[in-house]
Design a protein around this motif. Structure first.
Motif, short mmCIF file in Angstrom:
data_model
loop_
_atom_site.label_atom_id
_atom_site.label_comp_id
_atom_site.label_asym_id
_atom_site.label_seq_id
_atom_site.Cartn_x
_atom_site.Cartn_y
_atom_site.Cartn_z
N TYR A 1 6.51 -1.95 -15.89
CA TYR A 1 6.38 -0.98 -16.97
C TYR A 1 5.99 0.37 -16.38
O TYR A 1 5.59 0.48 -15.22
N LEU A 2 6.13 1.41 -17.17
CA LEU A 2 5.92 2.78 -16.69
C LEU A 2 4.49 3.23 -16.92
O LEU A 2 3.78 2.72 -17.77
N LYS A 3 4.08 4.21 -16.12
CA LYS A 3 2.71 4.72 -16.20
C LYS A 3 2.57 5.84 -17.23
O LYS A 3 1.52 6.45 -17.33
N TYR A 4 3.64 6.11 -17.98
CA TYR A 4 3.58 7.12 -19.04
C TYR A 4 4.21 6.51 -20.30
O TYR A 4 4.80 5.43 -20.25
N ASN A 5 4.09 7.20 -21.42
CA ASN A 5 4.55 6.63 -22.69
C ASN A 5 5.51 7.54 -23.43
O ASN A 5 5.58 7.52 -24.65
N PHE A 6 6.29 8.34 -22.69
CA PHE A 6 7.29 9.20 -23.31
C PHE A 6 8.68 8.67 -22.97
O PHE A 6 9.10 8.69 -21.81
N LEU A 7 9.39 8.21 -23.99
CA LEU A 7 10.74 7.70 -23.76
C LEU A 7 11.66 8.77 -23.18
O LEU A 7 12.48 8.49 -22.31
N GLU A 8 11.51 9.99 -23.65
CA GLU A 8 12.38 11.06 -23.18
C GLU A 8 12.21 11.30 -21.67
O GLU A 8 13.17 11.64 -20.97
N GLN A 9 10.98 11.11 -21.19
CA GLN A 9 10.74 11.27 -19.76
C GLN A 9 11.48 10.19 -18.96
O GLN A 9 12.06 10.47 -17.91
N ALA A 10 11.48 8.97 -19.49
CA ALA A 10 12.22 7.89 -18.84
C ALA A 10 13.73 8.16 -18.89
O ALA A 10 14.45 7.93 -17.91
N PHE A 11 14.20 8.66 -20.03
CA PHE A 11 15.63 8.97 -20.16
C PHE A 11 16.04 10.06 -19.17
O PHE A 11 17.13 10.01 -18.58
N ASP A 12 15.20 11.08 -19.01
CA ASP A 12 15.51 12.16 -18.07
C ASP A 12 15.65 11.64 -16.64
O ASP A 12 16.55 12.05 -15.90
N LYS A 13 14.75 10.71 -16.25
CA LYS A 13 14.82 10.15 -14.90
C LYS A 13 16.10 9.34 -14.71
O LYS A 13 16.76 9.45 -13.68
N LEU A 14 16.46 8.54 -15.71
CA LEU A 14 17.68 7.75 -15.62
C LEU A 14 18.92 8.64 -15.54
O LEU A 14 19.84 8.38 -14.75
N SER A 15 18.93 9.70 -16.33
CA SER A 15 20.06 10.63 -16.30
C SER A 15 20.14 11.34 -14.95
O SER A 15 21.23 11.56 -14.42
N GLU A 16 19.00 11.68 -14.39
CA GLU A 16 18.95 12.37 -13.10
C GLU A 16 19.58 11.52 -11.99
O GLU A 16 20.18 12.05 -11.06
N PHE A 17 19.45 10.19 -12.10
CA PHE A 17 19.99 9.30 -11.07
C PHE A 17 21.36 8.73 -11.45
O PHE A 17 21.79 7.73 -10.88
N GLY A 18 22.02 9.35 -12.42
CA GLY A 18 23.39 9.00 -12.72
C GLY A 18 23.59 7.87 -13.71
O GLY A 18 24.70 7.35 -13.85
N PHE A 19 22.55 7.46 -14.43
CA PHE A 19 22.67 6.41 -15.43
C PHE A 19 23.01 7.02 -16.79
O PHE A 19 22.59 8.14 -17.10
N HIS A 20 23.74 6.28 -17.61
CA HIS A 20 24.02 6.70 -18.98
C HIS A 20 23.84 5.51 -19.91
O HIS A 20 24.05 4.35 -19.52
N MET A 21 23.46 5.79 -21.14
CA MET A 21 23.19 4.73 -22.10
C MET A 21 24.49 4.09 -22.58
O MET A 21 25.45 4.79 -22.92
N VAL A 22 24.50 2.75 -22.60
CA VAL A 22 25.69 2.04 -23.05
C VAL A 22 25.42 1.16 -24.25
O VAL A 22 26.36 0.73 -24.92
N ALA A 23 24.16 0.88 -24.55
CA ALA A 23 23.85 0.02 -25.69
C ALA A 23 22.41 0.23 -26.12
O ALA A 23 21.57 0.69 -25.34
N CYS A 24 22.15 -0.12 -27.38
CA CYS A 24 20.80 -0.01 -27.92
C CYS A 24 20.63 -1.10 -28.98
O CYS A 24 21.55 -1.37 -29.77
N SER A 25 19.45 -1.73 -28.98
CA SER A 25 19.18 -2.79 -29.95
C SER A 25 17.75 -2.67 -30.43
O SER A 25 16.85 -2.33 -29.66
#
Length: 286
Positions: free
Chosen positions: A233-257
């Motif tokens: 788990y992450l040491k912070y609680n902001f989803l947007e911060q996690a999304f920014d890191k994933l986008s920075e490393f070339g990941f994109h969202m493909v599904a959500c549940s």
């Protein structure tokens, strides 16, 4: 007759070492450890030896529950404690924190442990793989390979290229549990509260590549890089911060549940409704 102080464990007329109980609780960077007093003083002149043989319990910092507090890396301290138990260094395979553990050993003044963690130098002043297993060296090609030697070296070097390794494809799932309250008859604004823990599931190497030091590995610390985990788990609680890191490393969202449940804060159906939801976002890098 000497009177004992039950709170601090100090007996009048006793030396400082005997003022500590045989079993000692430690809070190291938020991680709780329980060990024997003799273990902490196993190495003379070390920091812990000085703390628990030259000082009294009242001179040492404590947390709110009375545990002795050390503001150091709580995850790496487990290896410090293991070393103090039998003065042997045993690390898991695929252990990438040797340089940080050496820094902890130097802080605790464990000179022999620091030497064991130091990179070994060969005769040509190059670092060997005996300690730095994560530092890949270019493989040497025997001269008998002839004209294919350069091609073999190129293929072998490509297999260990950090740039290509960092672009490996895969999936990472980010999840969080949240809750919000809706007032009676939906006449008041919804109050949303996000739980302060974002979970990370996927291949260990990909999770560490993306989130680095912001990834908390305490629940699954020795997982090899090519294995999968669902306990980070992450040491912070902001989803947007996690999304920014994933986008920075070339990941994109493909599904959500998302799933949700509803409950009342009391047995009275007229009271506020509390909705609890769990949401997962799946990210992919191709």
């Amino acid at each position: 007759m000497a009177l004992a102080d039950p709170e601090s464990g100090i007996s009048n007329g006793a030396d400082s070492a005997s003022s500590f109980s045989d079993i000692i609780e430690l809070n190291v960077g938020g991680q709780v450890y329980v060990t024997r007093h003799t273990t902490l003083i196993a190495v003379p002149d070390s920091l812990l030896w000085n703390m628990f043989s030259k000082k009294t319990p009242t001179e040492l910092a404590r947390d709110s529950k009375g545990r002795f507090f050390l503001d150091r890396d709580g995850f790496l301290f487990r290896y410090i404690l293991d070393y103090l138990r039998d003065l042997n260094l045993v690390l898991p395979d695929y252990f990438p924190e040797k340089s940080r553990l050496q820094r902890e050993a130097e802080f605790f003044k464990l000179r022999e442990l620091s030497k064991l963690l130091s990179p070994k130098m060969s005769k040509d002043n190059s670092i060997t793989d005996e300690i730095c297993q994560s530092d890949s060296e270019e493989p040497s090609v025997p001269p008998l390979l002839g004209p294919d030697a350069s091609r073999t070296l190129s293929v072998a070097s490509t297999a260990h290229s950090p740039s290509l390794e960092s672009k490996k494809s895969g999936y990472i799932t980010v999840g969080y549990r949240g809750s919000y309250t809706i007032g009676r008859d939906i006449q008041t604004d919804a109050k949303f509260r996000r739980v302060a823990r974002i979970t990370v599931c996927g291949k260990t190497s990909l999770a560490k590549e993306v989130f680095g030091d912001t990834l908390n590995e305490s629940r699954d610390p020795d997982r090899p890089p090519e294995r999968y985990t669902s306990r980070y788990y992450l040491k912070y609680n902001f989803l947007e911060q996690a999304f920014d890191k994933l986008s920075e490393f070339g990941f994109h969202m493909v599904a959500c549940s998302s799933t949700g449940t509803c409950a009342y804060s009391s047995s009275d159906p007229n009271e506020d409704k509390i909705w609890t939801s769990y949401t997962e976002y799946v990210f992919c890098r191709e």
